[in-house]
Enzyme design. Structure first.
Site, mmCIF file in Angstrom:
data_model
loop_
_atom_site.group_PDB
_atom_site.id
_atom_site.type_symbol
_atom_site.label_atom_id
_atom_site.label_comp_id
_atom_site.label_asym_id
_atom_site.label_seq_id
_atom_site.Cartn_x
_atom_site.Cartn_y
_atom_site.Cartn_z
ATOM 1 N N ASN A 36 -1.509 2.237 -5.856
ATOM 2 C CA ASN A 36 -1.543 1.857 -4.449
ATOM 3 C C ASN A 36 -1.829 0.371 -4.336
ATOM 4 O O ASN A 36 -2.397 -0.244 -5.256
ATOM 5 C CB ASN A 36 -2.587 2.656 -3.652
ATOM 6 C CG ASN A 36 -3.948 2.704 -4.286
ATOM 7 O OD1 ASN A 36 -4.339 3.727 -4.837
ATOM 8 N ND2 ASN A 36 -4.698 1.605 -4.220
ATOM 9 N N ALA A 37 -1.411 -0.201 -3.230
ATOM 10 C CA ALA A 37 -1.782 -1.565 -2.903
ATOM 11 C C ALA A 37 -3.157 -1.532 -2.250
ATOM 12 O O ALA A 37 -3.403 -0.735 -1.344
ATOM 13 C CB ALA A 37 -0.760 -2.185 -1.961
ATOM 14 N N ASP A 38 -4.063 -2.365 -2.733
ATOM 15 C CA ASP A 38 -5.410 -2.450 -2.168
ATOM 16 C C ASP A 38 -5.427 -3.436 -1.005
ATOM 17 O O ASP A 38 -5.062 -4.607 -1.171
ATOM 18 C CB ASP A 38 -6.404 -2.920 -3.230
ATOM 19 C CG ASP A 38 -6.742 -1.841 -4.247
ATOM 20 O OD1 ASP A 38 -6.382 -0.676 -4.011
ATOM 21 O OD2 ASP A 38 -7.371 -2.177 -5.269
ATOM 22 N N GLY B 113 -5.080 1.473 -7.438
ATOM 23 C CA GLY B 113 -4.767 2.817 -7.911
ATOM 24 C C GLY B 113 -5.508 3.052 -9.202
ATOM 25 O O GLY B 113 -5.430 2.247 -10.145
ATOM 26 N N LYS B 114 -6.290 4.142 -9.261
ATOM 27 C CA LYS B 114 -7.155 4.352 -10.414
ATOM 28 C C LYS B 114 -6.371 4.469 -11.715
ATOM 29 O O LYS B 114 -6.792 3.962 -12.759
ATOM 30 C CB LYS B 114 -8.034 5.580 -10.177
ATOM 31 C CG LYS B 114 -9.037 5.386 -9.046
ATOM 32 C CD LYS B 114 -9.950 6.576 -8.877
ATOM 33 C CE LYS B 114 -10.942 6.309 -7.747
ATOM 34 N NZ LYS B 114 -11.811 5.148 -8.026
ATOM 35 N N GLU C 198 -6.641 10.989 -8.833
ATOM 36 C CA GLU C 198 -5.745 10.538 -7.752
ATOM 37 C C GLU C 198 -4.337 11.086 -7.913
ATOM 38 O O GLU C 198 -3.556 11.018 -6.968
ATOM 39 C CB GLU C 198 -5.705 9.003 -7.701
ATOM 40 C CG GLU C 198 -6.793 8.401 -6.849
ATOM 41 C CD GLU C 198 -6.651 6.894 -6.708
ATOM 42 O OE1 GLU C 198 -7.322 6.337 -5.842
ATOM 43 O OE2 GLU C 198 -5.890 6.268 -7.482
ATOM 44 N N THR D 80 -20.876 7.207 -16.254
ATOM 45 C CA THR D 80 -21.130 5.815 -15.916
ATOM 46 C C THR D 80 -22.251 5.738 -14.895
ATOM 47 O O THR D 80 -22.288 6.510 -13.932
ATOM 48 C CB THR D 80 -19.865 5.130 -15.378
ATOM 49 O OG1 THR D 80 -19.392 5.832 -14.214
ATOM 50 C CG2 THR D 80 -18.753 5.155 -16.431
ATOM 51 N N ASP E 8 -12.523 2.591 -13.508
ATOM 52 C CA ASP E 8 -11.179 2.605 -14.087
ATOM 53 C C ASP E 8 -11.135 1.762 -15.366
ATOM 54 O O ASP E 8 -10.493 2.139 -16.345
ATOM 55 C CB ASP E 8 -10.161 2.057 -13.085
ATOM 56 C CG ASP E 8 -10.269 2.709 -11.726
ATOM 57 O OD1 ASP E 8 -10.655 3.892 -11.668
ATOM 58 O OD2 ASP E 8 -9.975 2.035 -10.715
ATOM 59 N N GLY F 207 -11.758 -7.816 -6.508
ATOM 60 C CA GLY F 207 -10.598 -6.953 -6.647
ATOM 61 C C GLY F 207 -10.660 -6.096 -7.894
ATOM 62 O O GLY F 207 -11.553 -6.225 -8.736
#
Length: 304
Positions: free
Chosen positions: A10-12, A38-39, A139, A217, A250, A285
């Site tokens: 996906n575009a963030d 996108g993960k 996702e 994590t 990620d 980002g």
């Protein structure tokens, strides 16, 4: 390929605001940017920057955001032979709010990626069978991950699942997962345990459902490696200056996959994944600060 990734894309769309927004409230953002996300895509980029030869299995829209994905993957040296460009469909989008201190909230629209299915994994069977590691995030549709992990298991390929965003997972998928990489909240959601239960115990509850190793994590506190029949290992965090935490999980998953693909043992791979995640939060980002293998090894050298 060393690593094959079922890649959500996906575009963030990132806005920086001072704090979480209340229902019905409007806040002015101090900054806005559009970047890759996108993960699955993030993890693929992280693995490539750690030196792995990476291929993605993905479905994107025939639009500007889809073209952004292809340009990114080509720039990072990622194989795109198993990427479907869906005519007339939109690519995925993530609307991200980043708060002072670096924490964030994210709303994701999967777009064309929401129709990634078993047929896409089956079409890539030869690539999966020849890989060392196959990884996926939550996702992508579970049916696609199940198909890919069944192929991987049949050919002795290691499977890595990042269970984000959090949602219930079938026992079959957990049993096909050699390594699970949840954060603390995702882990507790999977096993239905609250904060009073140590993460080590929560992770061990997944072993009873067939899952292999769990790398939890823990943000600034590092990570915890929990393996069946072995004492858990706490991995300390690193002191870094945080720009934002988008993409840290990620990065951890991608770096872990790359290290395992190089044949490293789990302890060493987890140390590298933890260090890579720490470095990733030093830039804005999802991918801007994802580190090279050399930088990751330098930071991890002090982890012991």
């Amino acid at each position: 390929m060393d690593v094959v990734c079922l890649a959500s894309w996906n575009a963030d769309l990132i806005s920086r605001v001072p704090r979480p927004i209340a229902r019905g409230e409007t806040l002015l953002a101090s900054q806005f940017e559009i970047g890759p996300g996108g993960k699955g895509s993030n993890a693929a980029v992280a693995a490539a920057r750690q030196g792995a030869q990476v291929a993605v299995i993905a479905r994107i829209g025939d639009d500007d955001f889809g073209r952004m994905a292809l340009a990114l993957w080509h720039r990072e040296g990622i194989d795109t032979n198993h990427v479907e460009v869906a005519a007339g469909e939109r690519s995925g989008v993530a609307q991200i709010l980043v708060y002072e201190g670096g924490d964030n909230s994210i709303a994701v629209y999967l777009g064309a990626g929401g129709r990634l299915g078993p047929s896409h994994a089956q079409a890539a069977e030869a690539t999966i069978a020849a890989a060392r590691v196959v990884m996926a995030p939550n996702e992508v549709p579970i049916e696609a991950t199940l198909a890919a992990f069944r192929i991987a298991r049949a050919h002795g390929v290691t499977t890595v699942l990042n269970p984000a965003p959090a949602r219930p997972l079938p026992n079959e998928l957990l049993a096909l997962t050699d390594l699970l990489t949840p954060n603390e909240g995702e882990l507790r959601g999977l096993v239905g345990m609250d904060d009073s239960v140590p993460v080590e115990d929560a992770a061990q509850a997944l072993h009873a459902r067939g899952t292999g190793t769990v790398l939890v994590t823990l943000g600034e506190h590092g990570a915890c490696l929990v393996r069946p029949g072995t004492a858990p290992r706490r991995i300390p965090g690193h002191r870094v200056t945080v720009a934002d935490t988008v993409g840290a999980g990620d990065t951890c998953t991608g770096a872990l996959a790359a290290a395992l693909a190089r044949g490293l043992d789990l302890d060493t791979a987890a140390l590298l994944a933890n260090a890579a995640a720490a470095l990733s939060v030093t830039g804005a980002g999802a991918i801007s600060a994802m580190p090279s293998l050399a930088r990751t090894e330098a930071l991890a050298a002090g982890s012991g």
